[in-house]
Write a protein that holds these residues in place. Structure first.
Motif, PDB file in Angstrom:
ATOM      1  N   SER A 120       7.623  -0.309  -6.818  1.00  9.83           N
ATOM      2  CA  SER A 120       7.151   1.007  -7.246  1.00  9.83           C
ATOM      3  C   SER A 120       8.162   1.708  -8.144  1.00  9.83           C
ATOM      4  O   SER A 120       7.792   2.566  -8.947  1.00  9.83           O
ATOM      5  CB  SER A 120       6.857   1.886  -6.024  1.00  9.83           C
TER       6      SER A 120
ATOM      7  N   LEU B  55       2.178   1.819  -3.379  1.00  8.42           N
ATOM      8  CA  LEU B  55       1.134   2.384  -4.240  1.00  8.42           C
ATOM      9  C   LEU B  55       1.103   3.897  -4.120  1.00  8.42           C
ATOM     10  O   LEU B  55       0.941   4.614  -5.115  1.00  8.42           O
ATOM     11  CB  LEU B  55      -0.225   1.789  -3.857  1.00  8.42           C
TER      12      LEU B  55
ATOM     13  N   PHE C   4      -0.558  -1.022 -11.299  1.00  4.11           N
ATOM     14  CA  PHE C   4      -0.055  -1.442 -10.003  1.00  4.11           C
ATOM     15  C   PHE C   4      -0.842  -2.600  -9.403  1.00  4.11           C
ATOM     16  O   PHE C   4      -0.265  -3.506  -8.812  1.00  4.11           O
ATOM     17  CB  PHE C   4      -0.051  -0.265  -9.031  1.00  4.11           C
ATOM     18  N   SER C   5      -2.163  -2.570  -9.542  1.00  2.00           N
ATOM     19  CA  SER C   5      -2.983  -3.609  -8.901  1.00  2.00           C
ATOM     20  C   SER C   5      -2.644  -4.993  -9.434  1.00  2.00           C
ATOM     21  O   SER C   5      -2.547  -5.962  -8.672  1.00  2.00           O
ATOM     22  CB  SER C   5      -4.460  -3.310  -9.115  1.00  2.00           C
TER      23      SER C   5
ATOM     24  N   MET D 161       0.758  -5.967  -8.103  1.00  2.00           N
ATOM     25  CA  MET D 161       0.649  -6.189  -6.668  1.00  2.00           C
ATOM     26  C   MET D 161       0.074  -7.573  -6.367  1.00  2.00           C
ATOM     27  O   MET D 161       0.597  -8.310  -5.526  1.00  2.00           O
ATOM     28  CB  MET D 161      -0.220  -5.104  -6.038  1.00  2.00           C
TER      29      MET D 161
ATOM     30  N   LEU E 269      -0.269   4.088 -12.493  1.00  2.68           N
ATOM     31  CA  LEU E 269      -1.073   3.639 -11.356  1.00  2.68           C
ATOM     32  C   LEU E 269      -1.980   2.473 -11.724  1.00  2.68           C
ATOM     33  O   LEU E 269      -2.219   1.577 -10.917  1.00  2.68           O
ATOM     34  CB  LEU E 269      -1.903   4.820 -10.841  1.00  2.68           C
TER      35      LEU E 269
ATOM     36  N   TYR F 250       1.539   6.881  -6.992  1.00  4.16           N
ATOM     37  CA  TYR F 250       0.609   8.017  -7.089  1.00  4.16           C
ATOM     38  C   TYR F 250       1.372   9.342  -7.013  1.00  4.16           C
ATOM     39  O   TYR F 250       1.117  10.271  -7.781  1.00  4.16           O
ATOM     40  CB  TYR F 250      -0.425   7.924  -5.974  1.00  4.16           C
TER      41      TYR F 250
ATOM     42  N   GLN G   3       0.832  -1.210   0.000  1.00  2.00           N
ATOM     43  CA  GLN G   3       0.000   0.000   0.000  1.00  2.00           C
ATOM     44  C   GLN G   3       0.865   1.259   0.000  1.00  2.00           C
ATOM     45  O   GLN G   3       0.564   2.243  -0.671  1.00  2.00           O
ATOM     46  CB  GLN G   3      -0.916  -0.001   1.225  1.00  2.00           C
TER      47      GLN G   3
END
Length: 263
Positions: A165, A84, A174-175, A178, A171, A88, A81
């Motif tokens: 990162s 992330l 990323f999910s 991840m 962005l 951002y 997190q």
């Protein structure tokens, strides 16, 4: 030295304020391990028999066994997190301002790592408190001796997030990355089942679990919760933290990423 301490204070404070303003992040960090502890453990209790293995001196319930692994889960998810938020910040431009400051970028990233680790450790203690309220307790001394282990594990997993990162440009991507990292890292470890259980089903999976840095972090926490020292787990956790941090610092080199050229 004042500049270094000022930057450390400012970055850690920024991380704390961001966390305070995102209450759902704190709730989500506790809901995930509690679901495993209170729901999944009830089903796995009968299916997974546990023998007496170090650091345990007697037979234990499955819920007791997975508590260190769920502490690792909290650290792992918070590390991701935090990374992330770095992606951002890079898209919003604040990362450029951070990395172009006169201080070394390794120090700035280290400050970010310290801030995210401190938040992770607080979340773990909140989880341990809730687990104790449900009757799943550890030796009292273990709540003290586990602190250094949580810091080491938190730094290692936070450094892994930094590394990821540094190579993720958008962005939206990323999910997927991840999930590709989190779930294999968590499930191919000793978090939910002892390694000897894995060895019974597949020698290959056992070897993968054994070399997984997350396994070492979980075992470091497991032994520390019972005031025992696991030198092997400490060595490999620290080694992984150093490697991840080194690669992350290289990945955030402005000359390589082009951050210094963007305006």
């Amino acid at each position: 030295m004042n500049a270094y301490l000022t930057s450390l204070s400012a970055i850690v404070k920024r991380e704390a304020l961001r966390f305070v303003h995102q209450r759902e992040r704190f709730i989500a960090a506790l809901v995930r391990p509690l679901v495993w502890l209170l729901v999944f453990a009830a089903g796995f209790r009968a299916a997974l028999g546990l023998s007496i293995i170090p650091p345990y001196q007697t037979y234990i319930t499955y819920e007791t066994y997975i508590v260190p692994g769920l502490c690792g889960m909290v650290l792992l998810f918070n590390g991701m997190q935090s990374s992330l938020s770095l992606v951002y910040d890079r898209e919003m431009g604040s990362m450029k301002l951070l990395l172009t400051s006169p201080l070394p970028r390794w120090w700035l990233l280290f400050c970010k790592l310290i801030g995210s680790t401190a938040i992770s450790v607080l979340q773990v203690y909140a989880f341990l408190g809730i687990a104790a309220a449900f009757g799943i307790t550890m030796p009292l001394i273990g709540y003290v001796t586990v602190l250094p282990a949580l810091v080491v594990a938190g730094v290692m997993l936070g450094a892994l997030g930094l590394l990821l990162s540094s190579f993720i440009k958008q962005l939206e991507n990323f999910s997927g990355v991840m999930n590709f990292v989190i779930f294999p890292t968590f499930f191919l470890s000793s978090a939910l089942y002892p390694l000897w259980k894995m060895a019974e089903s597949s020698e290959l999976l056992y070897k993968i679990c054994a070399i997984n840095p997350f396994t070492q972090a979980v075992e470091l926490i497991r032994f520390a919760l019972y005031a025992n020292f696991n030198g092997t787990a400490l060595f490999w956790s620290l080694s992984a933290a150093v490697i991840f941090t080194f690669v992350a610092v290289w990945g955030y080199n402005p000359a390589r990423t082009g951050l210094a050229k963007r305006g």
